[in-house]
Design a protein around this motif. Structure first.
Motif, PDB file in Angstrom:
ATOM      1  N   GLN A  89       4.443   8.010 -11.281  1.00 47.54           N
ATOM      2  CA  GLN A  89       3.703   7.154 -12.212  1.00 47.54           C
ATOM      3  C   GLN A  89       3.180   5.860 -11.602  1.00 47.54           C
ATOM      4  O   GLN A  89       1.987   5.649 -11.536  1.00 47.54           O
ATOM      5  CB  GLN A  89       4.546   6.818 -13.444  1.00 47.54           C
ATOM      6  CG  GLN A  89       3.779   6.002 -14.497  1.00 47.54           C
ATOM      7  CD  GLN A  89       4.561   5.732 -15.740  1.00 47.54           C
ATOM      8  OE1 GLN A  89       5.717   6.108 -15.865  1.00 47.54           O
ATOM      9  NE2 GLN A  89       3.947   5.059 -16.707  1.00 47.54           N
ATOM     10  N   GLY A  90       4.035   4.944 -11.153  1.00 51.74           N
ATOM     11  CA  GLY A  90       3.557   3.621 -10.771  1.00 51.74           C
ATOM     12  C   GLY A  90       2.939   2.933 -11.973  1.00 51.74           C
ATOM     13  O   GLY A  90       3.495   2.964 -13.075  1.00 51.74           O
ATOM     14  N   ARG A  91       1.753   2.340 -11.790  1.00 44.87           N
ATOM     15  CA  ARG A  91       1.060   1.696 -12.905  1.00 44.87           C
ATOM     16  C   ARG A  91       0.090   2.652 -13.593  1.00 44.87           C
ATOM     17  O   ARG A  91      -0.762   2.218 -14.371  1.00 44.87           O
ATOM     18  CB  ARG A  91       0.293   0.464 -12.415  1.00 44.87           C
ATOM     19  CG  ARG A  91       1.189  -0.645 -11.909  1.00 44.87           C
ATOM     20  CD  ARG A  91       0.388  -1.922 -11.628  1.00 44.87           C
ATOM     21  NE  ARG A  91       1.267  -2.910 -11.060  1.00 44.87           N
ATOM     22  CZ  ARG A  91       1.549  -3.042  -9.777  1.00 44.87           C
ATOM     23  NH1 ARG A  91       0.983  -2.218  -8.913  1.00 44.87           N
ATOM     24  NH2 ARG A  91       2.361  -3.967  -9.337  1.00 44.87           N
ATOM     25  N   ALA A  92       0.198   3.931 -13.328  1.00 48.39           N
ATOM     26  CA  ALA A  92      -0.732   4.910 -13.885  1.00 48.39           C
ATOM     27  C   ALA A  92      -0.044   5.742 -14.963  1.00 48.39           C
ATOM     28  O   ALA A  92       0.786   5.239 -15.716  1.00 48.39           O
ATOM     29  CB  ALA A  92      -1.281   5.782 -12.751  1.00 48.39           C
ATOM     30  N   ARG A  93      -0.364   7.034 -15.050  1.00 50.60           N
ATOM     31  CA  ARG A  93       0.168   7.907 -16.087  1.00 50.60           C
ATOM     32  C   ARG A  93       1.340   8.710 -15.535  1.00 50.60           C
ATOM     33  O   ARG A  93       1.279   9.251 -14.437  1.00 50.60           O
ATOM     34  CB  ARG A  93      -0.915   8.868 -16.585  1.00 50.60           C
ATOM     35  CG  ARG A  93      -2.189   8.199 -17.081  1.00 50.60           C
ATOM     36  CD  ARG A  93      -1.995   7.431 -18.374  1.00 50.60           C
ATOM     37  NE  ARG A  93      -1.555   8.261 -19.470  1.00 50.60           N
ATOM     38  CZ  ARG A  93      -2.367   8.996 -20.231  1.00 50.60           C
ATOM     39  NH1 ARG A  93      -3.666   9.006 -20.005  1.00 50.60           N
ATOM     40  NH2 ARG A  93      -1.893   9.704 -21.238  1.00 50.60           N
TER      41      ARG A  93
ATOM     42  N   ASP B  86      -0.746  12.079 -14.309  1.00 47.96           N
ATOM     43  CA  ASP B  86       0.286  12.701 -13.471  1.00 47.96           C
ATOM     44  C   ASP B  86       0.271  12.179 -12.034  1.00 47.96           C
ATOM     45  O   ASP B  86       0.244  12.949 -11.076  1.00 47.96           O
ATOM     46  CB  ASP B  86       0.124  14.229 -13.471  1.00 47.96           C
ATOM     47  CG  ASP B  86       0.310  14.818 -14.862  1.00 47.96           C
ATOM     48  OD1 ASP B  86       0.812  14.098 -15.733  1.00 47.96           O
ATOM     49  OD2 ASP B  86      -0.063  15.981 -15.066  1.00 47.96           O
ATOM     50  N   GLN B  87       0.293  10.854 -11.877  1.00 46.11           N
ATOM     51  CA  GLN B  87       0.248  10.265 -10.553  1.00 46.11           C
ATOM     52  C   GLN B  87       1.612  10.268  -9.864  1.00 46.11           C
ATOM     53  O   GLN B  87       2.649  10.055 -10.500  1.00 46.11           O
ATOM     54  CB  GLN B  87      -0.267   8.814 -10.625  1.00 46.11           C
ATOM     55  CG  GLN B  87      -1.780   8.692 -10.729  1.00 46.11           C
ATOM     56  CD  GLN B  87      -2.322   8.824 -12.131  1.00 46.11           C
ATOM     57  OE1 GLN B  87      -1.587   9.137 -13.055  1.00 46.11           O
ATOM     58  NE2 GLN B  87      -3.607   8.567 -12.314  1.00 46.11           N
ATOM     59  N   TRP B  88       1.586  10.494  -8.543  1.00 45.18           N
ATOM     60  CA  TRP B  88       2.743  10.363  -7.665  1.00 45.18           C
ATOM     61  C   TRP B  88       2.350   9.450  -6.504  1.00 45.18           C
ATOM     62  O   TRP B  88       1.250   9.584  -5.952  1.00 45.18           O
ATOM     63  CB  TRP B  88       3.161  11.717  -7.098  1.00 45.18           C
ATOM     64  CG  TRP B  88       3.643  12.715  -8.104  1.00 45.18           C
ATOM     65  CD1 TRP B  88       2.881  13.621  -8.791  1.00 45.18           C
ATOM     66  CD2 TRP B  88       5.000  12.933  -8.526  1.00 45.18           C
ATOM     67  NE1 TRP B  88       3.678  14.376  -9.613  1.00 45.18           N
ATOM     68  CE2 TRP B  88       4.980  13.988  -9.465  1.00 45.18           C
ATOM     69  CE3 TRP B  88       6.217  12.345  -8.191  1.00 45.18           C
ATOM     70  CZ2 TRP B  88       6.134  14.467 -10.079  1.00 45.18           C
ATOM     71  CZ3 TRP B  88       7.374  12.825  -8.793  1.00 45.18           C
ATOM     72  CH2 TRP B  88       7.337  13.862  -9.725  1.00 45.18           C
TER      73      TRP B  88
ATOM     74  N   GLY C 113       0.808  -1.205   0.000  1.00 47.30           N
ATOM     75  CA  GLY C 113       0.000   0.000   0.000  1.00 47.30           C
ATOM     76  C   GLY C 113       0.844   1.259   0.000  1.00 47.30           C
ATOM     77  O   GLY C 113       1.979   1.293   0.486  1.00 47.30           O
ATOM     78  N   ALA C 114       0.282   2.321  -0.556  1.00 52.97           N
ATOM     79  CA  ALA C 114       0.888   3.644  -0.574  1.00 52.97           C
ATOM     80  C   ALA C 114      -0.256   4.637  -0.765  1.00 52.97           C
ATOM     81  O   ALA C 114      -1.429   4.252  -0.841  1.00 52.97           O
ATOM     82  CB  ALA C 114       1.929   3.770  -1.687  1.00 52.97           C
ATOM     83  N   VAL C 115       0.070   5.919  -0.849  1.00 51.24           N
ATOM     84  CA  VAL C 115      -0.943   6.929  -1.107  1.00 51.24           C
ATOM     85  C   VAL C 115      -0.584   7.619  -2.418  1.00 51.24           C
ATOM     86  O   VAL C 115       0.587   7.899  -2.689  1.00 51.24           O
ATOM     87  CB  VAL C 115      -1.053   7.925   0.067  1.00 51.24           C
ATOM     88  CG1 VAL C 115       0.196   8.780   0.177  1.00 51.24           C
ATOM     89  CG2 VAL C 115      -2.285   8.782  -0.041  1.00 51.24           C
ATOM     90  N   THR C 116      -1.605   7.851  -3.265  1.00 49.81           N
ATOM     91  CA  THR C 116      -1.398   8.387  -4.609  1.00 49.81           C
ATOM     92  C   THR C 116      -2.019   9.765  -4.732  1.00 49.81           C
ATOM     93  O   THR C 116      -3.183   9.973  -4.358  1.00 49.81           O
ATOM     94  CB  THR C 116      -2.018   7.446  -5.659  1.00 49.81           C
ATOM     95  OG1 THR C 116      -1.427   6.149  -5.545  1.00 49.81           O
ATOM     96  CG2 THR C 116      -1.806   7.976  -7.058  1.00 49.81           C
ATOM     97  N   LEU C 117      -1.250  10.703  -5.263  1.00 47.26           N
ATOM     98  CA  LEU C 117      -1.751  12.030  -5.609  1.00 47.26           C
ATOM     99  C   LEU C 117      -1.917  12.092  -7.121  1.00 47.26           C
ATOM    100  O   LEU C 117      -1.026  11.681  -7.874  1.00 47.26           O
ATOM    101  CB  LEU C 117      -0.779  13.129  -5.150  1.00 47.26           C
ATOM    102  CG  LEU C 117      -0.849  13.556  -3.676  1.00 47.26           C
ATOM    103  CD1 LEU C 117      -0.413  12.433  -2.758  1.00 47.26           C
ATOM    104  CD2 LEU C 117       0.020  14.801  -3.437  1.00 47.26           C
ATOM    105  N   ASP C 118      -3.076  12.601  -7.576  1.00 45.98           N
ATOM    106  CA  ASP C 118      -3.371  12.630  -9.008  1.00 45.98           C
ATOM    107  C   ASP C 118      -4.268  13.807  -9.327  1.00 45.98           C
ATOM    108  O   ASP C 118      -4.195  14.831  -8.648  1.00 45.98           O
ATOM    109  CB  ASP C 118      -3.981  11.296  -9.454  1.00 45.98           C
ATOM    110  CG  ASP C 118      -5.217  10.903  -8.637  1.00 45.98           C
ATOM    111  OD1 ASP C 118      -5.822  11.791  -7.985  1.00 45.98           O
ATOM    112  OD2 ASP C 118      -5.589   9.718  -8.639  1.00 45.98           O
ATOM    113  N   ALA C 119      -5.142  13.687 -10.337  1.00 44.52           N
ATOM    114  CA  ALA C 119      -6.003  14.794 -10.754  1.00 44.52           C
ATOM    115  C   ALA C 119      -7.459  14.563 -10.368  1.00 44.52           C
ATOM    116  O   ALA C 119      -8.348  15.237 -10.877  1.00 44.52           O
ATOM    117  CB  ALA C 119      -5.894  14.999 -12.269  1.00 44.52           C
TER     118      ALA C 119
END
Length: 670
Positions: A170-174, A269-271, A108-114
């Protein structure tokens, strides 16, 4: 084997190459001449479902954030609660999850995105190139002025206070673009009122930027750092921070790419952030926290599917069950730990129980061996068959435990999951990570499934559609079933014109019933044929990989998908199923067109008993399958269609606002 196999450490280079390929498709795959396109989500159904749950319980209001917390401050985001822990954080914009991060510090982690805290794109999210601030992750006030145990005393810069965290783009996202960034700020002074003899002024929070990272793709990040997550250590030395109201926050800048097709615009633009830790008596070399942790959740016990119909499993259990499991675990300490590993399989009734003992092994530190490679821990054998029976469904529980064997030690980790056997085949895990689409019109998508117990009856197909901006994906498509022809789709054995529908909650698929049910044998394919260039926005699970089962055809030839992952499409087979919430009948019975097919040049519209169509303000619109309007008339039960050439059309009844009330296929013959 499942996707986890490709995430075992000795495959890091192959995985990085895969990320390069994915990045190229994300960059160059957005044009109208593309074939497959993978985009981010425009609505996060997990966040939206949790938001609605909290709203229903009247728990959206956070507790008073003026009450500070004491040191140490630590969060590893392993609770999988969707929103960050409100005992530590004051906002819920970031997304706590297991899906997006690649090789996180722990599960698990926390994701910042749009996407905001209600699960939808920010209202100020507009096509670029201008970047905008999106998510925030803001701590509560922290008592950085005093220590209360074991003896109360003042905290000063001499106490060597550090704030540390791990981050990953990014990870598995954009991937965030170079103009985007992740920023960390420390609070210098809280908001307050400034009172003068004449008036009172509101002074906002005053923040100081202490760290940032520019955007980049995950493969670039890994090549630069040779790490999946990078640790950042921030020393807190300025006396201005040593107050009873210390606070820090992360936020990200996002830029949406411009697009001529609104249906392709999406989250980006995920972190990912993990293991946030603030405490005193630390140093720059204080980089670890003694722990043994699982990194990814338990895999499916099935070799091909995440879930499958129980009778289909029972017909060939030996070939359907895995022979080994893939478990990713790590030792985050600087010292090795002699540890044991076990897993347990059981059913809820307790009539079936199996266990595996991997023995003892000295797990080396993360700095020497990032992830355990010892065969009995990382790839334990699975020498069991789940029991067979005559029931229509079954579930089995799996539990995995790793722990240090030193007496009195509390170092270790546990993870659990449920293996489900219902009436559908599923390669996906039920959570969309992205949206999959095809273009141009006429493109075909076929998803391969294989029966063990053959023949069987295909009763329905369950779909997960993601919402797009302004619902631009609301376009008709042909839902199809094909038989097999030497490993490729053969004859079309079923086809019906339908439209995407949305469920807006986790694990909530929309069911399209096949009427009448379809007899299928051996290998079969379900999927669609495009009628427009628009993105149908089918849910795409990037955690599990069934890439080789996805075939698309936009040039006359069937090709294997370019994207690793699984489409969220599930064929339902077996006994009849009841209609329920979220079901969609593929045949619209609100009106009938007679005659249909029509060769006379005139049609009659017959309303059903429950249809309450009124001639006031209603219109009839006829379009071809590309959406081009060929006729638009005030509503009438009798209509002249003699000007229409032979072909397939859509006849819809709309209200005075242009909203479609009902729609029907119309066939013209001559």
């Amino acid at each position: 084997m499942k996707q986890i196999t490709s995430r075992i450490p000795h495959h890091n280079f192959l995985f990085a190459r895969l990320l390069v390929t994915l990045l190229l498709f994300l960059i160059f795959g957005s044009g109208v001449f593309a074939q497959e396109i993978l985009t981010g989500l425009q609505v996060n159904p997990v966040v939206k479902a949790r938001f609605e749950e909290l709203r229903a319980k009247k728990q959206l209001h956070r507790a008073d954030d003026t009450i500070p917390v004491n040191l140490p401050f630590r969060d590893d985001f392993s609770g999988n609660k969707v929103f960050p822990d409100d005992r530590l954080w004051i906002d819920r914009y970031a997304f706590e999850n297991n899906e997006i991060p690649v090789y996180p510090v722990n599960m698990g982690a926390v994701t910042l995105d749009a996407i905001n805290d209600s699960g939808t794109m920010y209202t100020h999210a507009v096509p670029g190139p201008q970047a905008f601030i999106a998510d925030h992750l803001t701590s509560r006030y922290i008592r950085l002025d005093s220590l209360f145990t074991p003896v109360k005393r003042k905290i000063t810069p001499a106490d060597s206070v550090y704030l540390s965290f791990y981050y990953q783009p990014q990870g598995r996202a954009r991937a965030p673009q170079a103009a985007d960034s992740l920023i960390l700020q420390l609070l210098v002074a809280p908001a307050h009122d400034s009172i003068t003899p004449d008036s009172t002024y509101k002074i906002p929070d005053l923040w100081n930027k202490v760290w940032f990272s520019t955007g980049m793709s995950l493969d670039t990040f890994y090549f630069k750092t040779n790490q999946w997550f990078v640790r950042v250590m921030i020393p807190i030395t300025d006396p201005v921070y040593f107050t009873s109201k210390f606070r820090f926050r992360f936020f990200n800048y996002v830029s949406l790419a411009s697009s001529a097709e609104p249906s392709w615009q999406s989250n980006c633009d995920q972190w990912n952030i993990d293991q946030v830790y603030l405490n005193l008596n630390r140093s720059k070399s204080d980089t670890v926290y003694p722990e043994l942790r699982f990194v990814y959740r338990p895999p499916s016990l099935l070799d091909r599917y995440e879930s499958m119909p129980y009778p289909q499993y029972c017909d060939d259990p030996t070939n359907e069950i895995r022979d080994t499991l893939n478990i990713v675990m790590t030792n985050r300490d600087l010292a090795p730990h002699m540890s044991s590993y076990n897993y347990y399989i059981s059913n809820p009734a307790g009539s079936y129980s199996k266990n595996y003992n991997g023995g003892n092994y000295n797990i080396q530190p993360y700095t020497e061996v990032p992830f355990v490679t010892y065969q009995k821990f990382a790839h334990p054998e699975f020498p069991f068959l789940l029991p067979i029976g005559s029931a229509d469904s079954a579930i089995f529980l799996q539990k995995h435990i790793v722990r240090e064997i030193t007496p009195g030690s509390v170092i270790g980790d546990t993870m659990e999951s449920v293996q489900r056997f219902y009436n559908y085949f599923a390669y996906d895990d039920g959570t969309p990570d992205a949206s999959y689409g095809l273009t141009p019109a006429g493109s075909k998508l076929a998803y391969r499934f294989k029966l063990n117990k053959s023949p069987d009856t295909l009763r329905a197909i369950r779909w997960y559609f993601n919402r797009t901006l302004s619902n631009e994906s609301q376009q008709f498509f042909y839902m199809c079933v094909w038989n097999d022809n030497a490993g490729k789709p053969g004859d079309t054995i079923y086809s019906d014109l339908v439209m995407p529908r949305y469920a807006d909650s986790l694990n909530k698929f929309v069911t399209y019933h096949i009427d009448p049910p379809l007899r299928i044998t051996g290998t079969f394919y379900v999927g669609w044929i495009q009628t427009t260039n628009d993105n149908l926005s089918v849910g795409f699970d990037q955690y599990n990989n069934s890439q080789n089962e996805i075939l698309y055809n936009s040039t006359g030839n069937w090709n294997t998908s370019s994207y690793p992952g699984s489409l969220m499409i599930r064929p339902v087979v077996g006994k009849p199923i009841p209609l329920g919430q979220g079901d969609i009948l593929t045949e619209n019975r609100e009106i009938r067109i007679f005659p249909n097919p029509c060769s006379t040049g005139r049609i009659h519209i017959i309303k059903s008993d429950r249809q309450q169509l009124s001639a006031t303000g209603l219109r009839i619109r006829i379009t071809d399958l590309t959406g081009h309007v060929l006729a638009n008339h005030p509503y009438t039960d009798d209509l002249d269609v003699s000007d229409l050439p032979t072909g397939f059309y859509l006849l819809s009844v709309t209200d005075d606002a242009g909203k479609r009330i009902t729609v029907k296929k119309l066939i013209i013959t001559r």
